[in-house]
Write an enzyme that holds these catalytic residues in place. Structure first.
Site, PDB file in Angstrom:
ATOM      1  N   ASP A 199      -2.518  -0.291   6.629  1.00  0.00           N
ATOM      2  CA  ASP A 199      -3.463  -0.696   5.587  1.00  0.00           C
ATOM      3  C   ASP A 199      -3.007  -1.976   4.893  1.00  0.00           C
ATOM      4  O   ASP A 199      -3.834  -2.823   4.522  1.00  0.00           O
ATOM      5  CB  ASP A 199      -3.634   0.426   4.560  1.00  0.00           C
ATOM      6  CG  ASP A 199      -4.462   1.586   5.101  1.00  0.00           C
ATOM      7  OD1 ASP A 199      -4.882   1.511   6.269  1.00  0.00           O
ATOM      8  OD2 ASP A 199      -4.685   2.557   4.360  1.00  0.00           O
ATOM      9  N   GLU A 257       0.833   5.753   0.413  1.00  0.00           N
ATOM     10  CA  GLU A 257       0.158   7.031   0.654  1.00  0.00           C
ATOM     11  C   GLU A 257       0.844   8.070  -0.221  1.00  0.00           C
ATOM     12  O   GLU A 257       2.051   7.974  -0.491  1.00  0.00           O
ATOM     13  CB  GLU A 257       0.230   7.440   2.128  1.00  0.00           C
ATOM     14  CG  GLU A 257      -0.461   6.488   3.090  1.00  0.00           C
ATOM     15  CD  GLU A 257      -1.952   6.353   2.844  1.00  0.00           C
ATOM     16  OE1 GLU A 257      -2.551   7.311   2.308  1.00  0.00           O
ATOM     17  OE2 GLU A 257      -2.508   5.300   3.174  1.00  0.00           O
ATOM     18  N   HIS A 267      -4.293  10.979   5.312  1.00  0.00           N
ATOM     19  CA  HIS A 267      -3.159  10.261   5.909  1.00  0.00           C
ATOM     20  C   HIS A 267      -2.571  10.945   7.138  1.00  0.00           C
ATOM     21  O   HIS A 267      -1.909  10.287   7.951  1.00  0.00           O
ATOM     22  CB  HIS A 267      -2.063   9.986   4.875  1.00  0.00           C
ATOM     23  CG  HIS A 267      -1.551  11.204   4.158  1.00  0.00           C
ATOM     24  ND1 HIS A 267      -0.889  12.231   4.782  1.00  0.00           N
ATOM     25  CD2 HIS A 267      -1.592  11.527   2.832  1.00  0.00           C
ATOM     26  CE1 HIS A 267      -0.523  13.135   3.897  1.00  0.00           C
ATOM     27  NE2 HIS A 267      -0.958  12.734   2.692  1.00  0.00           N
ATOM     28  N   HIS A 314      -5.481   6.830   7.358  1.00  0.00           N
ATOM     29  CA  HIS A 314      -4.827   5.888   6.450  1.00  0.00           C
ATOM     30  C   HIS A 314      -3.329   5.871   6.747  1.00  0.00           C
ATOM     31  O   HIS A 314      -2.710   6.921   6.944  1.00  0.00           O
ATOM     32  CB  HIS A 314      -5.033   6.308   4.992  1.00  0.00           C
ATOM     33  CG  HIS A 314      -6.433   6.096   4.512  1.00  0.00           C
ATOM     34  ND1 HIS A 314      -6.711   5.507   3.299  1.00  0.00           N
ATOM     35  CD2 HIS A 314      -7.622   6.385   5.072  1.00  0.00           C
ATOM     36  CE1 HIS A 314      -8.030   5.450   3.134  1.00  0.00           C
ATOM     37  NE2 HIS A 314      -8.595   5.987   4.205  1.00  0.00           N
ATOM     38  N   ASP A 344       0.849  -1.188   0.000  1.00  0.00           N
ATOM     39  CA  ASP A 344       0.000   0.000   0.000  1.00  0.00           C
ATOM     40  C   ASP A 344       0.888   1.243   0.000  1.00  0.00           C
ATOM     41  O   ASP A 344       2.028   1.205   0.484  1.00  0.00           O
ATOM     42  CB  ASP A 344      -0.919   0.019   1.225  1.00  0.00           C
ATOM     43  CG  ASP A 344      -1.929   1.158   1.161  1.00  0.00           C
ATOM     44  OD1 ASP A 344      -2.755   1.160   0.230  1.00  0.00           O
ATOM     45  OD2 ASP A 344      -1.883   2.055   2.026  1.00  0.00           O
TER      46      ASP A 344
END
Length: 237
Positions: free
Chosen positions: A157, A9, A57, A152, A7
Site C-alpha cells: 500500500d 496495518e 489484511h 491490504h 502505511d
C-alpha cells in the site's frame, strides 16, 4: 527533499481501545524519485486481530507470534523517519496508532520525529470533491496499477500510495524552477526595438469600404448608440 510514504496495518480500528499495529511499510522518495531504501516490519501486537481486520489484511495471529514488538524496532524506525516529510493516506488514523505505540514504548510522540505529515486523503478530497478517494479509487482514477492488491498490506500500500502521490502532485513540477538549475535555462538577450523601423500597413479602399459597411450594420442594430460614433463627434480639448 526526503519524503517517506508510510502505511500501517492494525488489529482493529481504535488505538485508544487497545488495538495495536501489526505491520509497518515505508517507501523512501528523494527528489520525488524512489530510492529503494524502504523499511518493512511485521510486529507482535500482543493481542489477536479482530475478525473484520483479518478479512482486510489476512495476517494471521499465529504468523505474528514470533515477530518483534514495536518497542524493539522503534529506534530503527524513528531514526529512519527523522526529519522527513511523512506521506500517509488518512494520516489521522496511522498517526494515532503510532503515537499510542510510542507512548507504550516510553518514547516521544510522532510529531517530534517527523519533519511534517502530508495527508493524501485530504489532498484528494480537495482535488476530487464528492468522489470516492480511497487508495483503490485513486489508483483507478490516476492509472496506477493495483491489480496485485487482493488484500491490504503495509508495504504494498505504501508503494501504491507513493505512485498515487507523485501523480496527485505532478502538476507542481511545471510551476517550479529549481534555482540551482537556473544556469541551464539559458541567457536572456534584451533587444531594443527602437532600432527597427516598423512598416505601417493602411487599409486599401475596398477594405475600408467593407469596414464601414460593418459599422453601419452595428449602428442600425444598436439604434444609433454605438460608442465609436459618439466619440467621433466629441470636441477635441
Amino acid at each position: 527533499m526526503r519524503q517517506i510514504v508510510l502505511d500501517t496495518e492494525t488489529t482493529g480500528l481504535s488505538a485508544e481501545a487497545g488495538d495495536r499495529i501489526i505491520e509497518i511499510g515505508c517507501v523512501e522518495l528523494v527528489a520525488r524519485k524512489l530510492t529503494g531504501n524502504n523499511k518493512h516490519f511485521y510486529l507482535n501486537p500482543e493481542r489477536d486481530s479482530h475478525e473484520d481486520a483479518l478479512k482486510v489484511h489476512g495476517i494471521s495471529n499465529e504468523f505474528l507470534r514470533d515477530k518483534p514488538k514495536f518497542a524493539a524496532v522503534a529506534p530503527e524506525l524513528m531514526d529512519y523517519l527523522a526529519g522527513a516529510e511523512i506521506i500517509i493516506h488518512n494520516a489521522a488514523f496511522d498517526v494515532a496508532f503510532l503515537n499510542k505505540e510510542l507512548e507504550l514504548a516510553g518514547r516521544p510522540p510522532f510529531h517530534t520525529v517527523a519533519g511534517s505529515v502530508t495527508d493524501t486523503l485530504a489532498m484528494a478530497k480537495e482535488m476530487y470533491p464528492g468522489k470516492r478517494n480511497s487508495l483503490d479509487a485513486l489508483c483507478d482514477r490516476l492509472g496506477v496499477d493495483n491489480s496485485g492488491r487482493t488484500l491490504h498490506g503495509a508495504l504494498l500500500d505504501a508503494e501504491l500510495l507513493a505512485d498515487v502521490y507523485i501523480n496527485l502532485t505532478r502538476g507542481q513540477d511545471a510551476l517550479l524552477i529549481d534555482v540551482a538549475d537556473s544556469a541551464s535555462v539559458g541567457i536572456v538577450t534584451r533587444i531594443d526595438l527602437r532600432q527597427f523601423t516598423l512598416p505601417v500597413l493602411l487599409a486599401n479602399e475596398q477594405e475600408a469600404a467593407a469596414h464601414e459597411e460593418v459599422l453601419k450594420l452595428l449602428d442600425k442594430a444598436s439604434g444609433g448608440k454605438t460608442l465609436w460614433r459618439q466619440i467621433a463627434v466629441l470636441p477635441v480639448a
